[in-house]
Design a protein around this motif. Structure first.
Motif, PDB file in Angstrom:
ATOM      1  N   ASP A  10      -7.901 -13.804   5.113  1.00  0.00           N
ATOM      2  CA  ASP A  10      -8.162 -12.483   4.530  1.00  0.00           C
ATOM      3  C   ASP A  10      -8.590 -11.437   5.561  1.00  0.00           C
ATOM      4  O   ASP A  10      -8.644 -10.252   5.244  1.00  0.00           O
ATOM      5  CB  ASP A  10      -9.290 -12.560   3.484  1.00  0.00           C
ATOM      6  N   GLU A  52      -9.371  -9.735  -5.896  1.00  0.00           N
ATOM      7  CA  GLU A  52      -7.938  -9.958  -5.834  1.00  0.00           C
ATOM      8  C   GLU A  52      -7.321  -9.658  -7.190  1.00  0.00           C
ATOM      9  O   GLU A  52      -7.851 -10.057  -8.227  1.00  0.00           O
ATOM     10  CB  GLU A  52      -7.717 -11.430  -5.458  1.00  0.00           C
ATOM     11  N   GLU A  55      -2.619 -11.460  -6.931  1.00  0.00           N
ATOM     12  CA  GLU A  55      -2.556 -12.156  -5.641  1.00  0.00           C
ATOM     13  C   GLU A  55      -2.625 -11.207  -4.439  1.00  0.00           C
ATOM     14  O   GLU A  55      -2.194 -11.554  -3.346  1.00  0.00           O
ATOM     15  CB  GLU A  55      -1.327 -13.056  -5.574  1.00  0.00           C
ATOM     16  N   GLN A  56      -3.181 -10.020  -4.634  1.00  0.00           N
ATOM     17  CA  GLN A  56      -3.354  -9.040  -3.559  1.00  0.00           C
ATOM     18  C   GLN A  56      -4.836  -8.701  -3.454  1.00  0.00           C
ATOM     19  O   GLN A  56      -5.482  -8.409  -4.467  1.00  0.00           O
ATOM     20  CB  GLN A  56      -2.561  -7.758  -3.845  1.00  0.00           C
ATOM     21  N   VAL A  57      -5.373  -8.723  -2.225  1.00  0.00           N
ATOM     22  CA  VAL A  57      -6.754  -8.314  -2.010  1.00  0.00           C
ATOM     23  C   VAL A  57      -6.816  -6.799  -2.162  1.00  0.00           C
ATOM     24  O   VAL A  57      -6.121  -6.060  -1.460  1.00  0.00           O
ATOM     25  CB  VAL A  57      -7.266  -8.753  -0.619  1.00  0.00           C
TER      26      VAL A  57
END
Length: 166
Positions: A10, A52, A55-57
């Motif tokens: 990350d 998140e 599935e995206q920070v």
């Protein structure tokens, strides 16, 4: 939304989220991503969470120890906190803060402080304490949240990583 601890994979994404979140903030010196990396390198990133979605920070919050002139122990600084601009004002920052404050309490923390907008942070219980100060900012934007009845007195110093500029 999933809130979880950061992982090594990350790190670059956290930097990108932080840069994007602070890009247009006039009061920023645009060093927040360097601060996070400096705290991480120094082993002073006590808690580091990402938010998140799909599935995206999309968000990140950091907590690190602070020093208080009266010798009070187990106090932490909140920040930087970042949310991608397209995801702001959707409760992501709020969820990151609330989750992390609860976790700090479980770690026997005595309190948390920050530099930020009182209009936002007072909703979490943060307030200004005249005897608890940070020398480099106006008193109105230095806020604290004690987890016990004891409120320390004196100058608060954030980790030296907050001076990082590259």
């Amino acid at each position: 939304m999933l809130i979880r601890r950061e992982t090594p994979s990350d790190i670059d994404t956290i930097a990108a989220v932080t840069i994007a979140a602070f890009r247009t903030l006039a009061i920023s010196q645009h060093t927040e991503q360097f601060i996070i990396n400096a705290l991480r390198r120094a082993g002073a990133l006590t808690l580091s969470l990402v938010a998140e979605m799909h599935e995206q920070v999309v968000g990140h919050v950091a907590f690190s120890p602070v020093t208080i002139a009266d010798g009070s122990q187990h106090w932490y600084g909140l920040g930087p906190i970042s949310v991608l601009p397209d995801y702001q004002k959707q409760g992501i920052g709020k969820a990151l803060i609330q989750t992390r404050l609860a976790e700090l309490k479980q770690l026997s923390a005595q309190g948390c402080c920050l530099v930020g907008d009182p209009n936002y942070y007072t909703r979490f219980g943060f307030q200004n304490y005249p005897d608890l100060v940070h020398e480099d900012v106006p008193a109105s934007v230095f806020l604290a949240l004690p987890f016990t009845e004891a409120v320390p007195k004196g100058i608060v110093t954030f980790h030296e990583g907050f001076g990082a500029n590259d």
